[in-house]
Design an enzyme around this catalytic site. Structure first.
Site, PDB file in Angstrom:
ATOM      1  N   GLY A 153       0.828  -1.202   0.000  1.00 17.77           N
ATOM      2  CA  GLY A 153       0.000   0.000   0.000  1.00 17.77           C
ATOM      3  C   GLY A 153       0.860   1.248   0.000  1.00 17.77           C
ATOM      4  O   GLY A 153       2.006   1.224   0.469  1.00 17.77           O
ATOM      5  N   HIS A 208      -4.434   1.362   7.592  1.00 17.47           N
ATOM      6  CA  HIS A 208      -3.086   1.947   7.670  1.00 17.47           C
ATOM      7  C   HIS A 208      -2.938   3.090   6.660  1.00 17.47           C
ATOM      8  O   HIS A 208      -2.428   4.162   6.990  1.00 17.47           O
ATOM      9  CB  HIS A 208      -2.067   0.827   7.408  1.00 17.47           C
ATOM     10  CG  HIS A 208      -0.631   1.250   7.327  1.00 17.47           C
ATOM     11  ND1 HIS A 208       0.340   0.724   8.158  1.00 17.47           N
ATOM     12  CD2 HIS A 208       0.006   2.137   6.517  1.00 17.47           C
ATOM     13  CE1 HIS A 208       1.518   1.291   7.849  1.00 17.47           C
ATOM     14  NE2 HIS A 208       1.340   2.135   6.855  1.00 17.47           N
ATOM     15  N   GLU A 209      -3.424   2.865   5.435  1.00 17.83           N
ATOM     16  CA  GLU A 209      -3.252   3.880   4.378  1.00 17.83           C
ATOM     17  C   GLU A 209      -4.155   5.095   4.599  1.00 17.83           C
ATOM     18  O   GLU A 209      -3.740   6.230   4.362  1.00 17.83           O
ATOM     19  CB  GLU A 209      -3.504   3.265   2.999  1.00 17.83           C
ATOM     20  CG  GLU A 209      -2.560   2.120   2.607  1.00 17.83           C
ATOM     21  CD  GLU A 209      -1.092   2.454   2.759  1.00 17.83           C
ATOM     22  OE1 GLU A 209      -0.710   3.630   2.591  1.00 17.83           O
ATOM     23  OE2 GLU A 209      -0.303   1.539   3.065  1.00 17.83           O
ATOM     24  N   LEU A 249       6.462   1.827   4.220  1.00  9.67           N
ATOM     25  CA  LEU A 249       7.535   2.200   3.299  1.00  9.67           C
ATOM     26  C   LEU A 249       8.243   3.481   3.750  1.00  9.67           C
ATOM     27  O   LEU A 249       9.372   3.725   3.342  1.00  9.67           O
ATOM     28  CB  LEU A 249       6.977   2.375   1.874  1.00  9.67           C
ATOM     29  CG  LEU A 249       6.453   1.091   1.221  1.00  9.67           C
ATOM     30  CD1 LEU A 249       5.867   1.387  -0.156  1.00  9.67           C
ATOM     31  CD2 LEU A 249       7.550   0.030   1.126  1.00  9.67           C
ATOM     32  N   GLN A 263       3.010   9.969   0.884  1.00  8.31           N
ATOM     33  CA  GLN A 263       4.319   9.317   1.024  1.00  8.31           C
ATOM     34  C   GLN A 263       5.265   9.655  -0.123  1.00  8.31           C
ATOM     35  O   GLN A 263       6.464   9.427  -0.034  1.00  8.31           O
ATOM     36  CB  GLN A 263       4.155   7.794   1.141  1.00  8.31           C
ATOM     37  CG  GLN A 263       3.500   7.375   2.453  1.00  8.31           C
ATOM     38  CD  GLN A 263       3.367   5.871   2.539  1.00  8.31           C
ATOM     39  OE1 GLN A 263       2.405   5.300   2.059  1.00  8.31           O
ATOM     40  NE2 GLN A 263       4.349   5.211   3.132  1.00  8.31           N
ATOM     41  N   HIS A 300      -2.622   7.463   6.907  1.00  5.71           N
ATOM     42  CA  HIS A 300      -1.628   8.351   6.279  1.00  5.71           C
ATOM     43  C   HIS A 300      -2.285   9.646   5.784  1.00  5.71           C
ATOM     44  O   HIS A 300      -1.692  10.720   5.854  1.00  5.71           O
ATOM     45  CB  HIS A 300      -0.968   7.673   5.073  1.00  5.71           C
ATOM     46  CG  HIS A 300       0.222   6.834   5.412  1.00  5.71           C
ATOM     47  ND1 HIS A 300       1.368   7.344   5.984  1.00  5.71           N
ATOM     48  CD2 HIS A 300       0.472   5.516   5.218  1.00  5.71           C
ATOM     49  CE1 HIS A 300       2.263   6.365   6.142  1.00  5.71           C
ATOM     50  NE2 HIS A 300       1.738   5.243   5.682  1.00  5.71           N
TER      51      HIS A 300
END
Ligand SMILES: [Zn+2]
Length: 173
Positions: free
Chosen positions: A46, A136-137, A95, A51, A140
């Site tokens: 993902g 999780h994404e 990442l 990011q 972000h």
């Protein structure tokens, strides 16, 4: 398509709240294509636009196990509609926090809604890795990182480690 550099902790942009996408323009399609390429190259399951330094509410995901059967997903303005009471613990990584993994507890199942690249509204249910990944994404997009769920001691330790590494890099060492 192009592989874009991924921002690494403690880059302050990772704490920004991303803005909704108003219209699916050619630039948005290009961004999504670049995000997928960057995600597969990393490799990761993902990636959120922030990011790669773009504060827009777009995430890409692919939780398929095999490289031969890729299932790329582009989620625009995603939101969680429902989350199960039952929790699940999964060892997460990011990442933007390379080579660091810790167990995080989140709802086991979620229902989420997003706009796809054709402008359609999609609603999906997810469990397992996809449920963890979408939560999780989406975090972000709100400037939240998985280390925020850890104890302060663990979080401080990892932030300090990455801060030192960033300083070393800035010093050219
Ligand atoms: Zn992440």
């Amino acid at each position: 398509m192009a592989i874009r550099p991924i921002l690494i902790l403690p880059d302050p942009q990772l704490r920004l709240r991303s803005e909704p996408v108003r219209e699916i323009t050619p630039e948005i399609r290009q961004l999504a294509a670049d995000m997928l390429e960057t995600m597969y190259d990393a490799p990761g399951v993902g990636l959120a636009a922030i990011q790669i330094g773009v504060p827009k509410r777009i995430i890409t995901m692919d939780v398929s196990k095999s490289e031969d059967e890729r299932q790329p997903l582009v989620l625009i303005n995603p939101e969680i509609l429902w989350a199960s009471e039952e929790k699940r613990t999964y060892e997460e990584g990011c990442l933007s926090i390379p080579e660091y993994y810790e167990e995080v507890e989140r709802p086991d199942r979620v229902r989420f809604r997003y706009t796809d690249l054709d402008g359609g509204t999609v609603e999906r249910d997810a469990d397992g890795l996809m449920a963890t990944c979408v939560q999780h994404e989406i975090d972000h997009l709100n400037g939240v990182l998985f280390i925020d769920y850890l104890s302060k001691l663990k979080r401080d330790r990892v932030v300090t480690k990455f801060r030192k590494a960033a300083k070393r890099e800035a010093a050219g060492g």
